[in-house]
Design an enzyme around this catalytic site. Structure first.
Site, PDB file in Angstrom:
ATOM      1  N   SER A 144       1.033  -1.046   0.212  1.00  0.00           N
ATOM      2  CA  SER A 144      -0.295   0.017   0.291  1.00  0.00           C
ATOM      3  C   SER A 144       1.005   1.445   0.133  1.00  0.00           C
ATOM      4  CB  SER A 144      -0.958   0.240   1.107  1.00  0.00           C
ATOM      5  OG  SER A 144      -2.302   0.727   0.905  1.00  0.00           O
ATOM      6  N   LYS A 173       3.671   2.490  -2.706  1.00  0.00           N
ATOM      7  CA  LYS A 173       4.365   3.179  -3.455  1.00  0.00           C
ATOM      8  C   LYS A 173       5.681   3.475  -3.413  1.00  0.00           C
ATOM      9  CE  LYS A 173      -0.626   5.446  -1.672  1.00  0.00           C
ATOM     10  NZ  LYS A 173      -1.215   4.178  -2.571  1.00  0.00           N
ATOM     11  N   TRP A 185     -10.337  -0.225  -4.248  1.00  0.00           N
ATOM     12  CA  TRP A 185      -9.656   1.044  -4.520  1.00  0.00           C
ATOM     13  C   TRP A 185      -8.324   1.528  -4.751  1.00  0.00           C
ATOM     14  CZ3 TRP A 185     -11.315   6.038  -2.834  1.00  0.00           C
ATOM     15  CH2 TRP A 185     -10.222   7.044  -1.933  1.00  0.00           C
ATOM     16  N   HIS A 200      -7.782  -5.913   1.537  1.00  0.00           N
ATOM     17  CA  HIS A 200      -6.070  -5.131   0.710  1.00  0.00           C
ATOM     18  C   HIS A 200      -5.737  -5.738   2.414  1.00  0.00           C
ATOM     19  CE1 HIS A 200      -4.020  -1.171   0.409  1.00  0.00           C
ATOM     20  NE2 HIS A 200      -3.832  -0.993   2.017  1.00  0.00           N
TER      21      HIS A 200
HETATM   22  C1  GCU Z   1      -4.938   4.876   2.538  1.00  0.00           C
HETATM   23  C2  GCU Z   1      -4.770   5.708   1.086  1.00  0.00           C
HETATM   24  C3  GCU Z   1      -4.176   4.556   0.002  1.00  0.00           C
HETATM   25  C4  GCU Z   1      -3.130   3.446   0.907  1.00  0.00           C
HETATM   26  C5  GCU Z   1      -3.375   2.596   1.924  1.00  0.00           C
HETATM   27  C6  GCU Z   1      -2.623   2.812   2.650  1.00  0.00           C
HETATM   28  O1  GCU Z   1      -6.611   3.968   2.110  1.00  0.00           O
HETATM   29  O2  GCU Z   1      -5.609   5.948   0.227  1.00  0.00           O
HETATM   30  O3  GCU Z   1      -3.429   5.346  -0.583  1.00  0.00           O
HETATM   31  O4  GCU Z   1      -2.026   2.644   0.132  1.00  0.00           O
HETATM   32  O5  GCU Z   1      -4.088   4.031   2.739  1.00  0.00           O
HETATM   33  O6  GCU Z   1      -1.736   2.324   2.778  1.00  0.00           O
HETATM   34  O7  GCU Z   1      -2.942   1.115   3.495  1.00  0.00           O
END
Ligand code: GCU
Length: 387
Positions: free
Chosen positions: A223, A227, A314, A365
Site C-alpha cells: 500500500s 508506493k 480502491w 486490502h
Molecule cells: C489509504 C490510502 C491509500 C493507501 C492505503 C494504505 O487507503 O488512500 O493510498 O495505499 O491507505 O496505505 O493502506
C-alpha cells in the site's frame, strides 16, 4: 444539498468499469520533445533520466543522496533463533549531515542452513512494529519471517517512522531534518520519498554485510509502503527486484483511469506524502506528463511483481495490470519478453514465472502469506531457487 453535491463532486469514487473515461497515456518511449526512443542506449541516456526527473518534479520530490557520514552498528549481539534456523541481527544505521542524525533500526534474519551470501527481502514497514517482532513472540502474515527463512532467503524490515512519521505535521522529523531545503521546494522530498531513501540506506548496509547478497535485494512494500518500494526501485538501480503490493493510486495503478482512489483524494487525505507540485493535478490527471506505467518502466529490466486483492477496488487491480502491460515495451528494449497475458488473469491465478509479474489475490486490502508464498516463487524463478 449544496454540501452533499460538493462532497459527491469532489470526493466520489468510481468503481464502475463502464465509467472509466477515455484516456491517452503519455508514450513511455517518446521524449518530451516528441523524439521516439527505439534503443536501449537512448532509453538509458535520455528518456529514462527524463522520466526520473518528471516523477521527482511532479510527484515524489527530489532524492538527495549526499550526507556527511553513515555508521552501522548492532544494538544487540547476533542471536540464533527459530530453532537454530536463523540468526537475528539488530542493526542500527545512523546517517549524519550538518550536525543532524537519522537513525534507522533494522531487524534482519539470516538463514543458517542456506548458502551465503543470501538474497534478501526488505520490507518497508508502514504498519505496526509488532508485525516485524524480532523476538518472534508475535507473528504476522504481513511479514512471515519463518516462511521466508525456510525458503532460504534472508528477511529484513525497517519502520517508516524512523524516516518520516506518517503524519501531516510530524513527517518533517527524520530525513527532512537533514535536508531542510527540501521543505521549501515545490519539488521537495516528502514522506514517501523519505521512506524510499531509507530503503537505500539499508541497501548501503547490506553492501557491507557478508551474509547478504547485496546484488539480490528485493524491496517490498504494501500500500503506502508499496508506493515507496516502487519509488525506491525506480530511483536506486541497486535494488535487484521490486514487490509492490496493493499500492494503488500513485503506486502501481494508472492514474488516468480515475478508478478507486484519485489524486485529489490522496493529496487531500495525505498532504505529506507527495510534493507540492502534485497538488496541481487534483482532478486533472490528464495534465500529468507521466502515468504510473512509466514508474514501472524505470524498474526495467529488473524483475517487478505488482500484486492486488480482489476486494481492494480502491487500489484498482485492473489499473495495476494495465500499468504493467504499458511498461512491457521498455522491458522489450532489454529483450525481456513479458509473460503477462493480454487481459488480467483470474483471481488467485498468479503469474510469477516472469520478470513482469502480477496477481490478484482473493480478499481484502492486506499482505498475506498467500502473497508472500508467491513473492518467494517469483524470487526463485528470477534468481534461481534456494532449495
Ligand atoms: C489509504 C490510502 C491509500 C493507501 C492505503 C494504505 O487507503 O488512500 O493510498 O495505499 O491507505 O496505505 O493502506
Amino acid at each position: 444539498i449544496v454540501l452533499i453535491s460538493f462532497l459527491s463532486a469532489g470526493h466520489s469514487q468510481n468503481y464502475d468499469e463502464s465509467k472509466v473515461p477515455a484516456y491517452t497515456l503519455p508514450d513511455v518511449l517518446k521524449t518530451i520533445d516528441n523524439k521516439p526512443v527505439c534503443a536501449r542506449g537512448a532509453w538509458e541516456k535520455e528518456r529514462r533520466p527524463e522520466i526520473v526527473r518528471l516523477f521527482e518534479d511532479n510527484i515524489y520530490g527530489q532524492m538527495p543522496t549526499t550526507f556527511d557520514g553513515i555508521n552501522f552498528s548492532k544494538t544487540a549481539d547476533d542471536q540464533p533463533t527459530m530453532n537454530g534456523k536463523a540468526t537475528l541481527k539488530q542493526v542500527l544505521i545512523e546517517v549524519f549531515k550538518d550536525g543532524k542524525t537519522v537513525q534507522i533500526n533494522v531487524t534482519l534474519f539470516v538463514p543458517t542452513h542456506a548458502t551465503k551470501p543470501a538474497p534478501v527481502f526488505l520490507l518497508i514497514n508502514n504498519r505496526g512494529k509488532d508485525n516485524t517482532d524480532p523476538t518472534r513472540e508475535k507473528k504476522s502474515e504481513f511479514w512471515p519471517a519463518e516462511m521466508v527463512i525456510d525458503s532460504g532467503y534472508a528477511i529484513a524490515a525497517f519502520h517508516v517512522s524512523d524516516l518520516a512519521p506518517d503524519d501531516k505535521e510530524a513527517y518533517v522529523k527524520g530525513v527532512l531534518q537533514l535536508y531542510p531545503e527540501q521543505l521549501k521546494a515545490d519539488n521537495g522530498m516528502k514522506a514517501i520519498g523519505a521512506w524510499a531513501w531509507g530503503a537505500s540506506r539499508v541497501l548501503d548496509y547490506f553492501e557491507k554485510d557478508p551474509d547478504i547478497d547485496s546484488k539480490k535485494v528485493i524491496v517490498v512494500g504494501h500500500s503506502r509502503g508499496g508506493k515507496a518500494s516502487l519509488w525506491a526501485a525506480a530511483e536506486d538501480r541497486r535494488f535487484a527486484a521490486c514487490v509492490t503490493n496493493c499500492s494503488g493510486n500513485s503506486g502501481a495503478a494508472l492514474a488516468r483511469r480515475q478508478f478507486g482512489e484519485r489524486i485529489s483524494r490522496i493529496n487531500a487525505t495525505f498532504p505529506h506524502w507527495f510534493n507540492t507540485n502534485y497538488k496541481k493535478f487534483n482532478d486533472n490527471e490528464a495534465a500529468l506528463p507521466v502515468d504510473q506505467h512509466m514508474l514501472i518502466a524505470l524498474v526495467a529490466p529488473r524483475p517487478i511483481y505488482a500484486t492486488n486483492a480482489s476486494k481492494d477496488l480502491w487500489a484498482d487491480p485492473k489499473g495495476t495490470f494495465l500499468a504493467l502491460k504499458n511498461a512491457e515495451k521498455v522491458y522489450a528494449l532489454y529483450d525481456v519478453k513479458s509473460r503477462l497475458p493480454k487481459t488480467p488473469p483470474g483471481i488467485n491465478e498468479p503469474v510469477y514465472k516472469s520478470k513482469m509479474a502480477y496477481h490478484n489475490r482473493e480478499g481484502e486490502h492486506n499482505m498475506t502469506s498467500y502473497d508472500w508464498g508467491n513473492f518467494i516463487n517469483f524470487a526463485n524463478y528470477n534468481f534461481g531457487g534456494r532449495k
